[in-house]
Design an enzyme around this catalytic site. Structure first.
Site, short mmCIF file in Angstrom:
data_model
loop_
_atom_site.label_atom_id
_atom_site.label_comp_id
_atom_site.label_asym_id
_atom_site.label_seq_id
_atom_site.Cartn_x
_atom_site.Cartn_y
_atom_site.Cartn_z
N ASP A 13 0.86 -1.19 0.00
CA ASP A 13 0.00 0.00 0.00
C ASP A 13 0.89 1.24 0.00
O ASP A 13 2.09 1.16 0.32
CB ASP A 13 -0.90 -0.03 1.24
N ASP A 15 -0.48 5.18 0.63
CA ASP A 15 -0.89 6.18 1.62
C ASP A 15 -0.82 5.58 3.02
O ASP A 15 -1.43 4.55 3.30
CB ASP A 15 -2.33 6.66 1.34
#
Length: 274
Positions: A13, A15
């Protein structure tokens, strides 16, 4: 906690894991250098549908990291691929609540994009599908057009259902907030493509050519990154630099395989791999 071993591919991932807004998390360049040194394959997979792969490549370059476009996957890309597998893009009209990331992904798959207030009428045809992704330019007209099309029978697709988004200022509203507004206005629940649904993880695994047993997901959010990994049948690692906290782990029905403070800790663990 399970032994940190048998890792050949990673789905990471962005963010809350690599940065907060435009601020890189400490240890970013060392983390990626370690991935290269160990020849570990990876896909950067984000639920954020607003940016194009090229924009993510440029963002990382500013932070001192070089990645290839093929190492980026967004929920917008996953959505466009999913829809292309379900229907003929050349005959399918799509209204997008979203930004460049969503529109580019759909155009690259060959879909026809409709504009504001293009709706079904005696001499006009509206959208067959409404795709809703994170949109900084959201306004009344976009919401109205989406609502009219969904109420007229268009399929309602959410690139992701994230209620919040970590930024350098703190947590703000995510795409889930926009989806909730449209669901309230139409009475129709969206089909979600991004995490925690397994679709994007499955697409990333296929692109990596990876074995499930040798693949891990790294994320910061229990209800998306970690639950998505559980549903996809792969191990997961949660860092504590994003949304979910150690307190959240105590009440969660599902757990990551490992929990680490940040990507600096992940880097040090990776360096021990044989």
């Amino acid at each position: 906690m399970s032994s940190f071993s048998n890792i050949r591919a990673l789905i990471i991932d962005m963010d809350g894991v690599l940065w907060h807004g435009n601020q890189a998390i400490t240890g970013l360049t060392d983390f990626f250098q370690t991935l290269r040194d160990l020849n570990l394959r990876f896909i950067l997979a984000t639920n954020n549908a607003s940016h194009t792969p090229q924009q993510y490549v440029q963002k990382l370059a500013v932070m001192g990291v070089t990645v290839d476009i093929e190492e980026i996957m967004t929920s917008a890309m996953a959505t466009a691929l999913y829809l292309a597998e379900q229907m003929n893009p050349a005959e399918t009209r799509v209204f997008v609540v979203g930004e460049d990331g969503a529109t580019q992904a759909l155009l690259e798959q060959g879909f026809i994009l409709t504009g504001l207030y293009e709706i079904n009428g005696e001499t006009s045809r509206g959208a067959d599908v409404v795709v809703c992704g994170k949109d900084h330019t959201i306004n009344w007209d976009k919401l109205a057009t989406a609502t009219l099309n969904i109420r007229a029978g268009a399929k309602f697709i959410g690139t992701n259902g994230d209620n919040t988004l970590p930024t350098e200022l703190g947590l703000i509203h995510g795409n889930g907030a926009i989806l909730a507004a449209l669901q309230t206005a139409t009475g129709v629940s969206p089909t979600i493509i991004g995490k925690p649904e397994p679709i994007m993880y499955q697409q990333a695994i296929a692109r990596l050519g990876a074995d499930l047993a040798e693949t891990i997901a790294i994320g910061d959010k229990l209800e998306t990154d970690i639950l998505g990994a559980v549903r996809a049948g792969i191990r997961s690692l949660m860092v504590l630099t994003g949304v979910s906290t150690e307190a959240d782990l105590k009440t969660s029905e599902y757990q990551p395989t490992w929990v680490m403070q940040d990507i600096r800790a992940v880097t040090e663990a990776l360096k021990t791999l044989k």
